[in-house]
Design a protein around this motif. Structure first.
Motif, PDB file in Angstrom:
ATOM      1  N   LEU A 245       0.821  -1.211   0.000  1.00 10.63           N
ATOM      2  CA  LEU A 245       0.000   0.000   0.000  1.00 10.63           C
ATOM      3  C   LEU A 245       0.858   1.266   0.000  1.00 10.63           C
ATOM      4  O   LEU A 245       0.515   2.264  -0.630  1.00 10.63           O
ATOM      5  N   ASN A 249      -0.399   2.723  -5.824  1.00 10.67           N
ATOM      6  CA  ASN A 249      -1.087   3.900  -6.358  1.00 10.67           C
ATOM      7  C   ASN A 249      -2.467   4.109  -5.746  1.00 10.67           C
ATOM      8  O   ASN A 249      -3.254   4.889  -6.272  1.00 10.67           O
ATOM      9  N   GLU A 250      -2.747   3.392  -4.665  1.00  7.05           N
ATOM     10  CA  GLU A 250      -4.051   3.523  -4.031  1.00  7.05           C
ATOM     11  C   GLU A 250      -4.076   4.804  -3.190  1.00  7.05           C
ATOM     12  O   GLU A 250      -3.658   4.831  -2.021  1.00  7.05           O
ATOM     13  N   LYS A 251      -4.560   5.880  -3.793  1.00  5.37           N
ATOM     14  CA  LYS A 251      -4.496   7.188  -3.161  1.00  5.37           C
ATOM     15  C   LYS A 251      -5.407   7.304  -1.943  1.00  5.37           C
ATOM     16  O   LYS A 251      -5.276   8.233  -1.149  1.00  5.37           O
ATOM     17  N   THR A 252      -6.356   6.372  -1.812  1.00  4.58           N
ATOM     18  CA  THR A 252      -7.235   6.408  -0.647  1.00  4.58           C
ATOM     19  C   THR A 252      -6.527   5.902   0.611  1.00  4.58           C
ATOM     20  O   THR A 252      -7.041   6.082   1.716  1.00  4.58           O
ATOM     21  N   ARG A 256      -0.111   6.467   2.511  1.00  6.07           N
ATOM     22  CA  ARG A 256       0.685   6.207   1.306  1.00  6.07           C
ATOM     23  C   ARG A 256       1.902   7.135   1.258  1.00  6.07           C
ATOM     24  O   ARG A 256       1.791   8.335   1.440  1.00  6.07           O
TER      25      ARG A 256
END
Length: 289
Positions: A245, A249-252, A256
């Motif tokens: 994570l 690219n999981e901006k939520t 990050r």
């Protein structure tokens, strides 16, 4: 996923800090009542963190597809965990304190788990259920601004306990700039609440009849060893998830690019304190320090 670049600091032994609290009379200036009102005399409060940061918290349900569940009715089920990430947040209040133990109200109405929770928390359990005692953390709070990434502590509670019993200790670590990934030990904790409404109680293997004291002791030691092994694999899985994570690219994902995964310390209490010593078996590419 390889973790060969991660230095794992083996911090086993006892990580003390079960449900710690002081009475309102002892610390009247720092109430932890969810409705913001002044505490009543004798109502327990959590000690305030001593660091420069506030405390944020977010929970994740993560499923390890490489391991079967073993205790679920569905033979195809995999190891399912709730992991709560506690992280540095702005010191200024950014919302109402989160509930002390997510799912407490559901647990209190579940006949299969309510007695265990009442036994575990004793007289403070009704205060947790009602929300009179709330968490040190703000749910989904923004992450504190920092020029440096935050080192990570992965917390394994003792068998039969829950990570929320270490709330005071976790909050203090976070206030000093650490991210704490607290693992709820499915089947080991008295109960674990999942987002879909499930409450999973602890698993207690039926004891065969007529065991001698020595046989009972050997059985207990074997069971403890199995839980320690499971806990070590849970830690590796959680570290893999955090690595994926943080790099992805999981901006939520609120943390990050903010985790210092070159500085990781698995810690635990009781049986959870033994799990870091079993990590070498499951992390052949890591570099213990």
């Amino acid at each position: 996923m390889s973790l060969r670049h991660t230095t794992v600091v083996l911090a086993s032994g006892l990580l003390l800090g079960t449900f710690a609290y002081v009475t309102a009379q002892e610390s009247p200036s720092q109430p932890q009542l969810k409705n913001g009102s002044a505490p009543q005399t004798g109502v327990p409060q959590l000690p305030s963190p001593t660091g420069e940061f506030g405390v944020g918290r977010v929970g994740y349900e993560w499923t390890d597809g490489s391991r079967s569940d073993g205790h679920a009715a569905d033979s195809k089920a995999h190891r399912d965990l709730m992991v709560y990430l506690w992280y540095p947040a702005p010191k200024a209040k950014a919302g109402e304190p989160a509930e002390y133990l997510p799912g407490a109200k559901r647990m209190d109405t579940d006949a299969a788990v309510a007695p265990a929770m009442r036994e575990e928390f004793e007289g403070v359990w009704p205060l947790i259920v009602s929300g009179t005692i709330s968490s040190l953390a703000i749910e989904n709070a923004p992450v504190a601004r920092s020029q440096k990434k935050f080192p990570v502590v992965i917390l394994a509670p003792g068998t039969g306990g829950t990570s929320f019993e270490y709330t005071s200790l976790i909050g203090n670590l976070v206030s000093h700039g650490y991210v704490v990934a607290a693992i709820e030990n499915t089947y080991g904790a008295p109960a674990v609440a999942f987002p879909d409404g499930r409450i999973v109680p602890a698993y207690h293997e039926p004891e065969p009849p007529n065991l001698s004291p020595d046989q009972r002791f050997q059985r207990m030691m074997k069971s403890a060893g199995q839980w320690i092994d499971t806990g070590a694999r849970d830690i590796v899985f959680v570290l893999n998830q955090l690595t994926k994570l943080d790099d992805g690219n999981e901006k939520t994902f609120v943390l990050r690019k903010k985790l210092d995964l070159n500085r990781v310390a698995p810690m635990g209490h009781s049986a959870g304190g033994r799990t870091p010593l079993s990590l070498a078996r499951w992390m052949p590419d890591s570099k213990p320090a």
